[in-house]
Motif scaffolding. Structure first.
Motif, PDB file in Angstrom:
ATOM      1  N   PRO A 252      -2.258   4.951  -4.055  1.00  0.00           N
ATOM      2  CA  PRO A 252      -2.045   3.497  -4.021  1.00  0.00           C
ATOM      3  C   PRO A 252      -1.728   2.899  -2.655  1.00  0.00           C
ATOM      4  O   PRO A 252      -2.122   1.776  -2.366  1.00  0.00           O
ATOM      5  CB  PRO A 252      -0.881   3.272  -4.984  1.00  0.00           C
ATOM      6  N   ASP A 253      -1.021   3.636  -1.806  1.00  0.00           N
ATOM      7  CA  ASP A 253      -0.680   3.074  -0.493  1.00  0.00           C
ATOM      8  C   ASP A 253      -1.012   4.030   0.646  1.00  0.00           C
ATOM      9  O   ASP A 253      -0.411   3.963   1.713  1.00  0.00           O
ATOM     10  CB  ASP A 253       0.789   2.662  -0.442  1.00  0.00           C
ATOM     11  N   HIS A 254      -1.948   4.922   0.407  1.00  0.00           N
ATOM     12  CA  HIS A 254      -2.383   5.886   1.423  1.00  0.00           C
ATOM     13  C   HIS A 254      -1.205   6.712   1.946  1.00  0.00           C
ATOM     14  O   HIS A 254      -1.094   6.975   3.129  1.00  0.00           O
ATOM     15  CB  HIS A 254      -3.135   5.197   2.560  1.00  0.00           C
ATOM     16  N   ASN A 255      -0.318   7.078   1.018  1.00  0.00           N
ATOM     17  CA  ASN A 255       0.819   7.946   1.279  1.00  0.00           C
ATOM     18  C   ASN A 255       1.899   7.310   2.157  1.00  0.00           C
ATOM     19  O   ASN A 255       2.706   7.992   2.764  1.00  0.00           O
ATOM     20  CB  ASN A 255       0.379   9.293   1.874  1.00  0.00           C
ATOM     21  N   ALA A 256       1.939   5.982   2.207  1.00  0.00           N
ATOM     22  CA  ALA A 256       2.941   5.302   3.029  1.00  0.00           C
ATOM     23  C   ALA A 256       4.316   5.249   2.359  1.00  0.00           C
ATOM     24  O   ALA A 256       5.331   5.067   3.025  1.00  0.00           O
ATOM     25  CB  ALA A 256       2.481   3.890   3.355  1.00  0.00           C
ATOM     26  N   GLY A 257       4.359   5.372   1.034  1.00  0.00           N
ATOM     27  CA  GLY A 257       5.634   5.290   0.333  1.00  0.00           C
ATOM     28  C   GLY A 257       6.150   3.877   0.167  1.00  0.00           C
ATOM     29  O   GLY A 257       7.344   3.659   0.014  1.00  0.00           O
TER      30      GLY A 257
END
Length: 78
Positions: free
Chosen positions: A39-44
Motif C-alpha cells: 500500500p505505501d511501498h514499505n514506507a510504514g
C-alpha cells in the motif's frame, strides 16, 4: 479501533514467501525476493483498514524472522 501501520525490515527478510502466501494483497517482492508492503511501498505510513489488519496479522505472526513490523503510529521518514 486500534490503528495499525506496517512495514518490512528488509534487512531481516529471508525471502521465504510466507507473507505473500498469507496476505497476497499486502505484500510483494523485489527481484531478490525481499518483501515489502504494497500500500505505501514499505514506507510504514499507510493506515491499514480493518480487512487489511486481519490479513496483516496473519503474515505478522507467521513471519519466521520477525521482519514484518507493526506500529500504532506511522513510521517517520528517513
Amino acid at each position: 479501533m486500534t490503528l495499525y501501520y506496517g512495514k518490512v525490515d528488509q534487512s531481516a527478510c529471508i525471502a521465504c514467501g510466507r507473507c505473500q502466501l498469507l496476505a497476497p494483497r499486502l505484500f510483494s517482492y523485489d527481484a531478490e525476493g525481499i518483501a515489502s508492503l504494497i500500500p505505501d511501498h514499505n514506507a510504514g505510513t499507510h493506515e491499514l483498514t480493518a480487512s487489511e489488519q486481519i490479513a496483516f496479522k496473519l503474515a505478522y505472526r507467521g513471519c519466521p524472522t520477525g521482519a514484518i513490523k507493526r506500529a500504532n503510529t506511522p513510521w517517520p521518514h528517513d
